[in-house]
Design an enzyme around this catalytic site. Structure first.
Site, short mmCIF file in Angstrom:
data_model
loop_
_atom_site.label_atom_id
_atom_site.label_comp_id
_atom_site.label_asym_id
_atom_site.label_seq_id
_atom_site.Cartn_x
_atom_site.Cartn_y
_atom_site.Cartn_z
CG HIS A 1 -0.40 0.56 2.47
ND1 HIS A 1 0.63 -0.04 3.16
CD2 HIS A 1 -0.72 1.69 3.16
CE1 HIS A 1 0.90 0.68 4.23
NE2 HIS A 1 0.11 1.72 4.27
CB CYS B 1 5.31 1.33 9.21
SG CYS B 1 6.02 2.87 8.61
CB CYS C 1 13.16 -10.72 14.65
SG CYS C 1 14.23 -9.97 13.40
#
Length: 370
Positions: A82, A198, A334
């Site tokens: 997006h 974000c 991670c």
């Protein structure tokens, strides 16, 4: 590191006057043939090919910047699409840096692109920046911004900075013509995960494209030697209210000195390879007396349910680290390797000696998922 570098050379560029691509720029009195040649000869390094990096890369390539380096070890996810408009659905799972390179070379084959398919870190920083005259900081993590700053101050390379938060953003230029640095504006705070990104706070998709265009504009102004560069000035942008504000800040000699010292130490010290490949990672987790820490949020996928793995989200690592023996060997992981690298940076500063991480994250394990 060199195995992760992909160089894409192009044929000799025809004389600028013979090409129609740049005519609308060349007719500007401030640019002309001489300015367009400056762009063609410029060498710009873009660190991060995400929300900010995509518009920076697209605008620099379109303008005819001749040599662009792209640094990013991440892969494209559907949630990126997006706002990261160099990519489409068919690119998901592929390298951001390599995909961005292909897209901008298709857009403008005049551009020579060098891909660094890895995250920017202490081990590779000086080798990567050595060939460039301007750095564009399109990262979203505080420790890497300080690393970029210290390397850039030591090498006397200007840095075009931007950051975003939900509906707001900021832009500045550091180290330009001996001007203020990132540390002059933001004195270092030792806390981990100081600013949410974000992934955790969200972002309006158009915002990084707006801020990235501002960054590209500052790069072009520096190359061309026109206009007034945002050196010693921080531009704040509020998309909801459509307001901008300019805040002036001064050079801090102590901050510059700290950057130079950090850069010098980094340049001269022997770098320990903290990033583990898949084989080395599995070798580590099967050993005794090693702490394996998953720094992701609970329930993040893909799951990795080894019995000796402890889950400590990155934002909680600061508090948890106070309970750990600093002589203990620690391995972090991670999803992509970015957060675990930040954890390594933090623990090293706190005096931990043996800290490693899975370089490309759990996503790199492929079919080995439980």
């Amino acid at each position: 590191m060199k195995k992760d570098i992909v160089q894409n050379s192009v044929a000799a560029v025809p004389p600028l006057g013979a090409r129609g691509r740049y005519n609308r720029q060349i007719i500007l009195p401030e640019i002309g043939q001489v300015g367009q040649q400056k762009l063609a000869e410029a060498r710009v390094l873009v660190i991060g090919a995400g929300g900010l990096g995509c518009p920076v890369l697209k605008n620099l390539a379109a303008a005819g910047v001749g040599c662009i380096g792209i640094v990013d070890g991440d892969v494209i996810e559907e949630s990126n699409l997006h706002r990261q408009m160099l990519y489409n659905l068919s690119h998901c799972g592929k390298s951001k840096a390599e995909t961005a390179s292909k897209v901008i070379r298709e857009m403008n084959p005049d551009v020579k692109v060098t891909v660094y398919n890895q995250f920017f870190n202490r081990k590779n920083a000086f080798e990567i920046v050595s060939d460039y005259e301007i750095i564009v900081d399109c990262t979203d993590t505080i420790p890497i911004r300080y690393l970029i700053n210290d390397v850039a101050v030591y090498k006397k390379i200007p840095v075009v900075y931007a950051s975003i938060y939900r509906f707001e953003g900021q832009v500045s230029v550091f180290n330009y013509q001996n001007g203020p640095s990132y540390r002059c504006l933001f004195p270092e705070n030792q806390e981990l995960d100081q600013v949410a990104n974000c992934e955790t706070m969200g972002v309006l998709g158009v915002l990084p494209n707006t801020l990235g265009a501002f960054q590209a504009t500052e790069v072009l102004k520096m190359i061309l030697g026109v206009g007034e560069v945002l050196s010693g000035k921080l531009m704040l942008y509020d998309a909801l209210c459509f307001q901008t504000q300019i805040i002036a800040f001064a050079k801090n000699p102590k901050a510059i000195e700290k950057s130079v010292i950090n850069g010098s130490l980094l340049f001269n010290q022997k770098q320990v390879d903290e990033g583990l490949n898949i084989d080395a990672f599995f070798e580590k987790i099967n050993l005794e007396n090693i702490m394996i820490i998953d720094v992701r949020q609970p329930n993040e996928q893909p799951a990795f349910n080894e019995k000796n793995v402890i889950q400590v989200p990155l934002k909680e690592l600061e508090k948890y680290s106070q309970t750990i023996d600093r002589k203990l060997e620690i391995v972090l992981f991670c999803n992509t390797g970015q957060r675990s690298q930040n954890g390594v940076e933090y623990l090293k500063k706190q005096g931990f000696k043996s800290v490693f991480h899975l370089e490309k994250g759990i996503q790199s394990l492929g079919k080995y998922r439980k």
